[in-house]
Motif scaffolding. Structure first.
Motif, PDB file in Angstrom:
ATOM      1  N   GLY A  77     -42.508 121.524  81.642  1.00  0.00           N
ATOM      2  CA  GLY A  77     -42.378 120.130  82.043  1.00  0.00           C
ATOM      3  C   GLY A  77     -41.009 119.569  81.731  1.00  0.00           C
ATOM      4  N   ASP A  78     -40.853 118.272  82.026  1.00  0.00           N
ATOM      5  CA  ASP A  78     -39.599 117.555  81.794  1.00  0.00           C
ATOM      6  C   ASP A  78     -39.639 116.865  80.433  1.00  0.00           C
ATOM      7  OD1 ASP A  78     -38.771 118.246  84.391  1.00  0.00           O
ATOM      8  OD2 ASP A  78     -39.796 116.497  85.231  1.00  0.00           O
ATOM      9  N   TYR A  79     -38.535 116.937  79.714  1.00  0.00           N
ATOM     10  CA  TYR A  79     -38.442 116.369  78.369  1.00  0.00           C
ATOM     11  C   TYR A  79     -37.190 115.516  78.252  1.00  0.00           C
ATOM     12  CZ  TYR A  79     -41.994 119.810  76.979  1.00  0.00           C
ATOM     13  OH  TYR A  79     -43.142 120.556  76.875  1.00  0.00           O
ATOM     14  N   GLY A  80     -37.356 114.354  77.617  1.00  0.00           N
ATOM     15  CA  GLY A  80     -36.205 113.514  77.342  1.00  0.00           C
ATOM     16  C   GLY A  80     -35.347 114.106  76.243  1.00  0.00           C
ATOM     17  N   ALA A  81     -34.032 114.210  76.498  1.00  0.00           N
ATOM     18  CA  ALA A  81     -33.079 114.716  75.516  1.00  0.00           C
ATOM     19  C   ALA A  81     -32.254 113.554  74.979  1.00  0.00           C
ATOM     20  CB  ALA A  81     -32.177 115.778  76.151  1.00  0.00           C
ATOM     21  N   ALA A  82     -31.328 113.848  74.102  1.00  0.00           N
ATOM     22  CA  ALA A  82     -30.520 112.790  73.494  1.00  0.00           C
ATOM     23  C   ALA A  82     -29.681 112.056  74.524  1.00  0.00           C
ATOM     24  CB  ALA A  82     -29.623 113.388  72.405  1.00  0.00           C
ATOM     25  N   HIS A  94     -43.437 134.911  76.994  1.00  0.00           N
ATOM     26  CA  HIS A  94     -42.164 135.160  76.304  1.00  0.00           C
ATOM     27  C   HIS A  94     -41.191 134.000  76.509  1.00  0.00           C
ATOM     28  CE1 HIS A  94     -41.515 136.712  80.358  1.00  0.00           C
ATOM     29  NE2 HIS A  94     -40.210 136.735  80.164  1.00  0.00           N
ATOM     30  N   HIS A  95     -41.318 133.257  77.603  1.00  0.00           N
ATOM     31  CA  HIS A  95     -40.480 132.075  77.785  1.00  0.00           C
ATOM     32  C   HIS A  95     -40.926 130.950  76.854  1.00  0.00           C
ATOM     33  CE1 HIS A  95     -39.255 133.442  82.108  1.00  0.00           C
ATOM     34  NE2 HIS A  95     -38.595 134.075  81.159  1.00  0.00           N
ATOM     35  N   GLU A  96     -42.233 130.814  76.677  1.00  0.00           N
ATOM     36  CA  GLU A  96     -42.721 129.810  75.719  1.00  0.00           C
ATOM     37  C   GLU A  96     -42.265 130.150  74.306  1.00  0.00           C
ATOM     38  OE1 GLU A  96     -46.898 128.111  73.803  1.00  0.00           O
ATOM     39  OE2 GLU A  96     -46.926 128.996  75.812  1.00  0.00           O
ATOM     40  N   ALA A  97     -42.357 131.417  73.940  1.00  0.00           N
ATOM     41  CA  ALA A  97     -41.943 131.827  72.599  1.00  0.00           C
ATOM     42  C   ALA A  97     -40.456 131.550  72.381  1.00  0.00           C
ATOM     43  CB  ALA A  97     -42.246 133.311  72.389  1.00  0.00           C
ATOM     44  N   ALA A  98     -39.646 131.777  73.409  1.00  0.00           N
ATOM     45  CA  ALA A  98     -38.212 131.515  73.285  1.00  0.00           C
ATOM     46  C   ALA A  98     -37.935 130.040  73.066  1.00  0.00           C
ATOM     47  CB  ALA A  98     -37.485 132.015  74.533  1.00  0.00           C
ATOM     48  N   ALA A  99     -38.640 129.182  73.826  1.00  0.00           N
ATOM     49  CA  ALA A  99     -38.444 127.738  73.663  1.00  0.00           C
ATOM     50  C   ALA A  99     -38.846 127.288  72.268  1.00  0.00           C
ATOM     51  CB  ALA A  99     -39.245 126.992  74.721  1.00  0.00           C
ATOM     52  N   ARG A 100     -39.976 127.783  71.800  1.00  0.00           N
ATOM     53  CA  ARG A 100     -40.424 127.381  70.453  1.00  0.00           C
ATOM     54  C   ARG A 100     -39.501 127.904  69.371  1.00  0.00           C
ATOM     55  NH1 ARG A 100     -45.187 124.803  70.368  1.00  0.00           N
ATOM     56  NH2 ARG A 100     -46.682 125.112  72.081  1.00  0.00           N
ATOM     57  N   SER A 101     -38.900 129.058  69.583  1.00  0.00           N
ATOM     58  CA  SER A 101     -38.008 129.614  68.566  1.00  0.00           C
ATOM     59  C   SER A 101     -36.775 128.733  68.372  1.00  0.00           C
ATOM     60  CB  SER A 101     -37.579 131.029  68.957  1.00  0.00           C
ATOM     61  OG  SER A 101     -36.661 131.012  70.045  1.00  0.00           O
ATOM     62  N   VAL A 102     -36.384 128.009  69.408  1.00  0.00           N
ATOM     63  CA  VAL A 102     -35.216 127.130  69.344  1.00  0.00           C
ATOM     64  C   VAL A 102     -35.604 125.714  68.945  1.00  0.00           C
ATOM     65  CG1 VAL A 102     -33.443 126.023  70.753  1.00  0.00           C
ATOM     66  CG2 VAL A 102     -33.892 128.465  71.017  1.00  0.00           C
ATOM     67  N   ALA A 108     -41.086 118.447  72.025  1.00  0.00           N
ATOM     68  CA  ALA A 108     -40.518 117.190  72.511  1.00  0.00           C
ATOM     69  C   ALA A 108     -39.518 116.614  71.514  1.00  0.00           C
ATOM     70  CB  ALA A 108     -41.624 116.186  72.789  1.00  0.00           C
ATOM     71  N   ALA A 109     -39.842 116.663  70.237  1.00  0.00           N
ATOM     72  CA  ALA A 109     -38.925 116.157  69.212  1.00  0.00           C
ATOM     73  C   ALA A 109     -37.683 117.030  69.119  1.00  0.00           C
ATOM     74  CB  ALA A 109     -39.633 116.090  67.862  1.00  0.00           C
ATOM     75  N   GLY A 110     -37.882 118.338  69.268  1.00  0.00           N
ATOM     76  CA  GLY A 110     -36.743 119.251  69.218  1.00  0.00           C
ATOM     77  C   GLY A 110     -35.766 119.014  70.344  1.00  0.00           C
ATOM     78  N   VAL A 111     -36.279 118.685  71.531  1.00  0.00           N
ATOM     79  CA  VAL A 111     -35.402 118.375  72.661  1.00  0.00           C
ATOM     80  C   VAL A 111     -34.685 117.059  72.434  1.00  0.00           C
ATOM     81  CG1 VAL A 111     -35.331 117.840  75.129  1.00  0.00           C
ATOM     82  CG2 VAL A 111     -36.804 119.685  74.301  1.00  0.00           C
ATOM     83  N   LEU A 112     -35.417 116.064  71.961  1.00  0.00           N
ATOM     84  CA  LEU A 112     -34.869 114.716  71.831  1.00  0.00           C
ATOM     85  C   LEU A 112     -33.701 114.651  70.856  1.00  0.00           C
ATOM     86  CD1 LEU A 112     -35.296 111.823  72.840  1.00  0.00           C
ATOM     87  CD2 LEU A 112     -36.867 111.464  70.919  1.00  0.00           C
ATOM     88  N   ARG A 113     -33.641 115.586  69.933  1.00  0.00           N
ATOM     89  CA  ARG A 113     -32.568 115.570  68.929  1.00  0.00           C
ATOM     90  C   ARG A 113     -31.249 116.098  69.463  1.00  0.00           C
ATOM     91  NH1 ARG A 113     -36.777 117.451  65.394  1.00  0.00           N
ATOM     92  NH2 ARG A 113     -36.076 119.599  65.698  1.00  0.00           N
ATOM     93  N   ARG A 114     -31.254 116.707  70.656  1.00  0.00           N
ATOM     94  CA  ARG A 114     -30.066 117.414  71.127  1.00  0.00           C
ATOM     95  C   ARG A 114     -29.643 116.939  72.509  1.00  0.00           C
ATOM     96  NH1 ARG A 114     -33.531 121.190  68.679  1.00  0.00           N
ATOM     97  NH2 ARG A 114     -32.575 122.510  67.065  1.00  0.00           N
TER      98      ARG A 114
END
Length: 417
Positions: A77-82, A94-102, A108-114
């Motif tokens: 989905g779409d996520y708001g970033a900084a 494996h794409h989900e695992a990659a996103a969570r690893s970062v 959502a909070a991880g995206v918003l910080r960057r």
């Protein structure tokens, strides 16, 4: 072209026009090939509404009267970033695992910080799939946007020698043409499905260890047989080489250079073969090997740029359009090979299709809201009773059709009929 006019799907882009144009190009090319094979094709026609709904075929698919399951994974989905928006594509584990690893468990909070582009770069570097939203004007000035704009919409290039292969008389455009379909998700499978509708013998080649989007595999499986070959093993690569030696076309949607590393690139083709390469971001430029999907390319190219947040197209039009354009390229290459011989490479990409769609101009459009039952059929399959969209495009001399329902992945032997 018949139908209800062009303003039939919501949004400013001329999606209906694009769908009908793609269907007409393929149907017209099939008609000319049929004529060359000794059968009068009759007048070609395209129903605009039918063409549009075929570009949304996955939305109409029912199995025993119910949806076969969600197309999108919960994390996609779409996520708001900084400083903007990012889309994550997490349909594959494996794409989900990659996103969570970062980004951590609270994505959502991880995206918003960057910043948005930093998020996309980090997820891609981790082996995931993501894209930052950028305005179309900024994409056009981006090095990849410049590279894509210089590519043809459908490249059909002679890349080697080979004797002319005239096609014998037949009552279907692609009768006797053998196609290996090494693709996944939508664009590549739509190409194979379209070729099958005009009479090609299409063998889909997957592998048990590769992730599969079940609803999409069913929707794009009409007219095909399906086998499994794990290309990590040399004995299976040898089987694929033998199939290609006795076949005509190999359609692949791996990232550029991935399949070539296994011995199935342009330089490895047997004389007279036709290779079809579908990519996300084009076949030249700094992003040529970047991982991508329709929804991501919409953001990266500015197609999805709305006033305040991303606004997707009313169909996976980049996927479906690219699949139909690839099928057009195959028929074009077959016609050229029949006369002049040669080995051929057809190239298309989602980003180049987006560039073409963007160049068609804008309209003020809303959903037609009309019935689509006239374009739907039902058939029994290994999965149950399927409701699906029929093949669009009128060709009276050989109406396009699928001769078989979707089959269970890997159900067939790795051999030609």
């Amino acid at each position: 072209m018949t139908g209800a006019g062009e303003r039939v799907v919501a949004g400013p882009f001329r999606v209906a026009h694009a769908a009908a144009w793609c269907v007409r190009r393929v149907t017209g090319a099939a008609a000319e090939l049929l004529r060359e094979r000794g059968t009068d094709p009759g007048p070609v026609s395209v129903d605009l509404l039918h063409a549009v709904e075929s570009f949304r075929s996955e939305r109409h698919l029912l199995v025993d009267g119910a949806s076969p399951g969600p197309v999108w994974a919960p994390l996609s989905g779409d996520y708001g970033a900084a400083d903007g928006w990012v889309r994550l594509h997490c349909n594959h584990p494996h794409h989900e695992a990659a996103a969570r690893s970062v980004l951590g468990d609270d994505v959502a909070a991880g995206v918003l910080r960057r910043p948005a582009e930093q998020v996309a770069d980090l997820v891609l570097a981790a082996g995931g799939a993501a894209a930052a939203l950028r305005p179309a004007a900024r994409w056009r000035g981006h090095p990849q946007g410049v590279a894509v704009a210089a590519e043809p919409l459908v490249a059909v290039d002679r890349v080697g020698d080979g004797s002319a292969r005239p096609l014998p008389r037949a009552d279907r455009p692609l009768a006797g043409v053998r196609v290996l379909d090494l693709t996944h998700v939508i664009a590549g499978p739509v190409c194979g499905r379209t070729l099958a509708a005009h009479g090609a013998d299409v063998l889909h080649v997957g592998a048990a260890h590769l992730p599969t989007a079940h609803p999409l595999a069913v929707d794009t499986g009409f007219g095909k047989r399906t086998t499994h070959l794990d290309l990590r093993a040399e004995e299976n690569r040898a089987v694929l080489r033998a199939l290609l030696a006795d076949g005509d076309v190999l359609v692949q949607s791996f990232r550029p250079d991935s399949l070539a590393a296994k011995g199935f690139g342009e330089r490895d083709l047997p004389p007279g073969a036709i290779l079809v390469s579908l990519s996300a971001y084009g076949h030249s430029g700094p992003w040529r090997t970047r991982r991508g999907f329709d929804s991501l390319v919409q953001l990266a190219t500015g197609i999805a740029a709305g006033a305040d947040e991303p606004v997707p197209l009313p169909a996976q039009a980049l996927d479906h359009g690219t699949g139909w354009l690839a099928a057009f390229g195959v028929i074009t290459a077959l016609r050229r090979r029949a006369v002049e011989g040669g080995t051929w490479h057809v190239r298309v990409s989602l980003a180049r299709t987006a560039h073409w769609l963007d160049g068609l101009g804008r309209i003020d459009s809303t959903e037609h809201g009309g019935p689509v039952d006239a374009y739907l059929s039902e058939v029994d399959s290994a999965f149950g009773r399927l409701r699906h969209v029929r093949v669009p495009g009128g060709l009276p001399g050989s109406p396009p059709r699928w001769d078989s329902a979707p089959r269970t992945p890997g159900a067939d032997p790795a051999q030609w009929w």
